[in-house]
Design an enzyme around this catalytic site. Structure first.
Site, PDB file in Angstrom:
ATOM      1  N   ARG A 112     -16.849 -17.983  39.385  1.00  0.00           N
ATOM      2  CA  ARG A 112     -16.701 -16.525  39.252  1.00  0.00           C
ATOM      3  C   ARG A 112     -16.453 -15.902  40.626  1.00  0.00           C
ATOM      4  NH1 ARG A 112     -22.578 -13.605  38.891  1.00  0.00           N
ATOM      5  NH2 ARG A 112     -23.779 -15.138  40.083  1.00  0.00           N
ATOM      6  N   GLY A 119     -10.542   4.321   7.522  1.00  0.00           N
ATOM      7  CA  GLY A 119     -11.024   3.014   7.939  1.00  0.00           C
ATOM      8  C   GLY A 119     -10.984   2.839   9.442  1.00  0.00           C
ATOM      9  N   HIS A 150       0.848  -1.189   0.000  1.00  0.00           N
ATOM     10  CA  HIS A 150       0.000   0.000   0.000  1.00  0.00           C
ATOM     11  C   HIS A 150       0.891   1.249   0.000  1.00  0.00           C
ATOM     12  CE1 HIS A 150      -2.385  -3.251   1.720  1.00  0.00           C
ATOM     13  NE2 HIS A 150      -3.470  -2.600   1.367  1.00  0.00           N
ATOM     14  N   GLU A 168     -16.955  -4.150  24.997  1.00  0.00           N
ATOM     15  CA  GLU A 168     -16.131  -5.357  25.130  1.00  0.00           C
ATOM     16  C   GLU A 168     -14.882  -5.313  24.245  1.00  0.00           C
ATOM     17  OE1 GLU A 168     -20.334  -6.603  26.218  1.00  0.00           O
ATOM     18  OE2 GLU A 168     -19.419  -5.452  24.588  1.00  0.00           O
ATOM     19  N   GLY A 171      -3.164  -3.511  11.810  1.00  0.00           N
ATOM     20  CA  GLY A 171      -3.663  -3.978  10.528  1.00  0.00           C
ATOM     21  C   GLY A 171      -5.169  -4.049  10.553  1.00  0.00           C
ATOM     22  N   PRO A 172      -5.754  -4.794  11.525  1.00  0.00           N
ATOM     23  CA  PRO A 172      -7.218  -4.729  11.676  1.00  0.00           C
ATOM     24  C   PRO A 172      -7.611  -3.291  12.022  1.00  0.00           C
ATOM     25  CG  PRO A 172      -6.303  -6.608  12.864  1.00  0.00           C
ATOM     26  CD  PRO A 172      -5.150  -5.751  12.454  1.00  0.00           C
ATOM     27  N   HIS A 181     -27.681 -15.878  25.751  1.00  0.00           N
ATOM     28  CA  HIS A 181     -26.622 -15.646  26.727  1.00  0.00           C
ATOM     29  C   HIS A 181     -25.878 -16.922  27.125  1.00  0.00           C
ATOM     30  CE1 HIS A 181     -28.295 -11.684  26.951  1.00  0.00           C
ATOM     31  NE2 HIS A 181     -27.585 -11.327  27.994  1.00  0.00           N
ATOM     32  N   SER A 213     -21.401  -9.064  38.234  1.00  0.00           N
ATOM     33  CA  SER A 213     -21.583 -10.416  37.707  1.00  0.00           C
ATOM     34  C   SER A 213     -20.262 -11.121  37.446  1.00  0.00           C
ATOM     35  CB  SER A 213     -22.391 -10.366  36.402  1.00  0.00           C
ATOM     36  OG  SER A 213     -23.705  -9.906  36.630  1.00  0.00           O
ATOM     37  N   HIS A 271      -3.929   3.014  -3.407  1.00  0.00           N
ATOM     38  CA  HIS A 271      -4.193   2.504  -2.050  1.00  0.00           C
ATOM     39  C   HIS A 271      -3.544   1.157  -1.792  1.00  0.00           C
ATOM     40  CE1 HIS A 271      -6.288   0.656   1.326  1.00  0.00           C
ATOM     41  NE2 HIS A 271      -6.639   1.877   1.698  1.00  0.00           N
TER      42      HIS A 271
END
Length: 655
Positions: A349, A155, A27, A403, A116-117, A465, A376, A258
């Site tokens: 937990r 992006g 690129h 998240e 990259g992502p 869930h 939780s 690009h």
């Protein structure tokens, strides 16, 4: 002789177009377009020293638009880092070259994060900026006082992770975070206007960011904007208006630059347009010297910092944390001994929260958090103050319903150094942060993911869930240790193992429902072997029941019924596939012997268990989505009770 900024920037452009052309892959557009901005940043603003690339108080630079990797490779080479060499750059995108298609933190010392992502680099930088403020609050400005810089493209700003990241950064008022937006108005498909018409700066301003704009090809305009960003107490985004592929006269400003080599003719035309007469991969001596001088700018600053570190009363502790070494004598042995003496029936937990008590007491570098599920996930311990814009010394981050943002921020905390991050959400929402978990594994970072409500055992919330395929899919991820402990002792052991692993992430899959403590033998850390014989057969062994987590209790009850019917049954607790697979073959053969019927019991998909039970073994689990009902009714409905399992196993033995 003073070298003009444009000539310095053209060295970046030449290396970028030459390397991409030689590889016939890459690129070139972004490096050529952002060369002027990057030149001003690296020659006048960024605090770094190529001679000491891991200097703790350096500025962090993240190329979030990682597809433009030749930008950072050129910058590292020109400013004097040991690598990449010009030969490395010649071999851009080739096997064994550290100049990979996208920047990898484990390939080059000057690459702070694998990117990259799109968007994940910016979100990772948020974690770095949090770490800087947190360590500044702990060790003071003499030791910790730096910025985090990001180059991001359209992006990066479009991806959903961007919204999560900038919301958190604005809320925490991370004024040392500066994003340089390559506003070239081009994506792969063509003009940005094909898919987007939003007011980007207004969106950032709405989340509490400072915004400023500049002409990305005018050094004076660029420097004025960067100075304004550094002076503002809010996180900043600098809109850098650029021309993608700047210098390629027939293709600049278009998507043709690009993601593909310019072509021999266009490279030649660009040389003429830019007045660049040097041969491919050759930097004229005067330009090379000017870049090297810029690379030495930070030497005196780094030396002065080292002198302050030597004189600091906190030197030993600071160096220990930045090295990622656990304190001498760190251990959960005393806590585990207490559990063995006083067994408790608790959800794992809750057992995790109990283990975090002594962990957080012994490790001041742990910083916990949760994606709005603190009560939780049980990730907050007594005395753990929140990390806020008013108190960066806090050790608990309320990430909100973010998240993916949480996962990337934890990667940034770990990559910065000096912090061991952990954070929680429901296991089913591991899908929301899976790309961050993958990046933790790829970057070899110690990040601990606390995933609760790990099976149909969460009950009435129903199939949306109830994770079914998640454990197996996470086990497929390289360099991720997945732990599913069966009781309080295993939970503590798994926490210690996760903390001791410095070169990769760990994930704890924890139950909502209470589980009996089935372990009292603490003669060794059995979880370290991944699987171990929890109960030996009383009659002649015919069956080996293998289970994890909440199903170990069921396996024990099933074994009792088998023994009553005259069939000897071992019970093997398998908290970690990865740990078990790493054991010697002799140990694995002893735990899962030939000649016995091997049976797996786990409240999730059965796909994958055949690697342990074989084609003729039995696999009991949940190969569809769950249902909404109380826990006991669900386990009975799916056949995961001793009363339903024992007859099926006895029938298989008879056949």
């Amino acid at each position: 002789m003073t070298i003009a900024s444009r000539q310095l920037a053209n060295a970046i452009r030449a290396l970028a177009m030459d390397a991409v052309q030689a590889a016939n892959s890459g690129h070139p557009g972004m490096p050529m377009g952002m060369a002027d901005v990057a030149t001003e940043l690296f020659t006048k603003h960024l605090k770094y020293d190529p001679a000491q690339p891991r200097w703790a108080d350096r500025d962090r630079f993240v190329l979030s638009a990682g597809h433009g990797s030749m930008l950072i490779y050129a910058l590292l080479h020109l400013t004097g880092y040991a690598r990449p060499t010009i030969e490395d750059i010649r071999n851009f995108r080739q096997l064994h070259s550290p100049c990979a298609g996208h920047p990898e933190n484990f390939e080059l010392a000057g690459v702070e994060a694998t990117t990259g992502p799109l968007g994940s680099g910016l979100a990772t930088a948020v974690g770095m900026a949090i770490a800087e403020r947190h360590l500044n609050a702990s060790f003071g400005t003499d030791l910790v006082d730096h910025h985090t810089w990001v180059i991001a493209g359209d992006g990066c700003l479009m991806e959903g992770i961007n919204h999560e990241a900038i919301g958190l950064a604005g809320h925490l008022k991370l004024g040392r975070l500066i994003v340089l937006w390559d506003d070239n108005r081009i994506t792969i498909d063509g003009a940005v206007s094909l898919s987007s018409s939003e007011d980007v700066l207004a969106r950032y301003a709405a989340t509490g960011w400072h915004t400023v704009s500049c002409d990305g090809h005018d050094p004076d305009s660029i420097n004025k904007a960067l100075e304004a960003a550094k002076a503002d107490p809010r996180p900043s985004i600098v809109q850098c208006t650029t021309v993608i592929g700047y210098g390629a006269p027939n293709k600049q400003g278009t998507s043709a630059t690009h993601g593909a080599a310019l072509g021999v003719d266009e490279v030649a035309a660009a040389r003429g347009y830019l007045g660049w007469t040097a041969e491919p991969f050759v930097i004229p001596e005067d330009i090379k010297a000017a870049w090297a001088e810029a690379g030495h700018r930070g030497t005196a600053t780094r030396s002065a910092w080292e002198a302050r570190l030597v004189a600091s009363k906190d030197r030993a502790e600071f160096e220990r944390r930045m090295a990622g070494a656990l304190p001498a004598g760190f251990s959960l042995d005393a806590y585990i001994k207490e559990l063995a003496a006083n067994p408790q029936k608790v959800a794992t937990r809750k057992a995790s929260e109990m283990a975090l008590g002594p962990i957080n007491e012994q490790l001041p570098e742990t910083v916990g958090g949760s994606a709005d599920l603190t009560g939780s996930n049980n990730t907050k311990t007594k005395g753990q103050a929140p990390l806020t814009a008013e108190d960066y010394a806090g050790r608990y981050i309320y990430y909100g319903i973010r998240e993916f943002g949480m996962g990337c921020a934890m990667n940034g905390l770990a990559l910065h150094g000096g912090v061991i991050p952990y954070g929680g959400t429901f296991m089913v929402f591991s899908d929301y942060c899976r790309p961050a978990i993958r990046l933790s594994a790829l970057q070899q970072q110690r990040v601990v993911y606390v995933m609760t409500h790990d099976s149909i055992g969460l009950g009435e919330d129903g199939p949306t869930h109830q994770p079914v395929e998640h454990l197996m899919s996470l086990r497929a991820m390289p360099n991720l240790d997945v732990y599913r402990p069966c009781d309080a002792i295993e939970t503590a052991e798994c926490w210690q193992l996760a903390l001791e692993k410095a070169d990769g992430p760990s994930l704890l899959a924890l139950s909502r429902e209470g589980l009996p403590q089935v372990r009292t033998d603490i003669s060794e850390t059995f979880s370290a072997k991944g699987a171990y014989r929890l109960k030996a057969a009383e009659a002649a062994r015919k069956v080996v029941l293998i289970a994890s987590g909440s199903e170990v209790e069921i396996a024990l009850a099933t074994a009792k019924k088998l023994e009553e019917a005259g069939h000897g049954a071992d019970v093997v607790s398998m908290p970690s596939w990865e740990r078990f697979d790493a054991q010697p073959e002799s140990y694995r053969d002893a735990i899962l012997p030939e000649g016995a019927l091997l049976v797996s019991i786990e409240a999730g998909t059965t796909m994958g268990w055949e690697r342990y039970v074989g084609r003729k073994g039995l696999r009991f689990g949940v190969d569809g989505f769950g249902a909404s009902a109380p826990v006991k009714a669900l386990y009975d409905h799916f056949g995961l009770t001793a009363d339903k399992l024992a007859p099926r196993i006895i029938g298989a033995l008879a056949n």
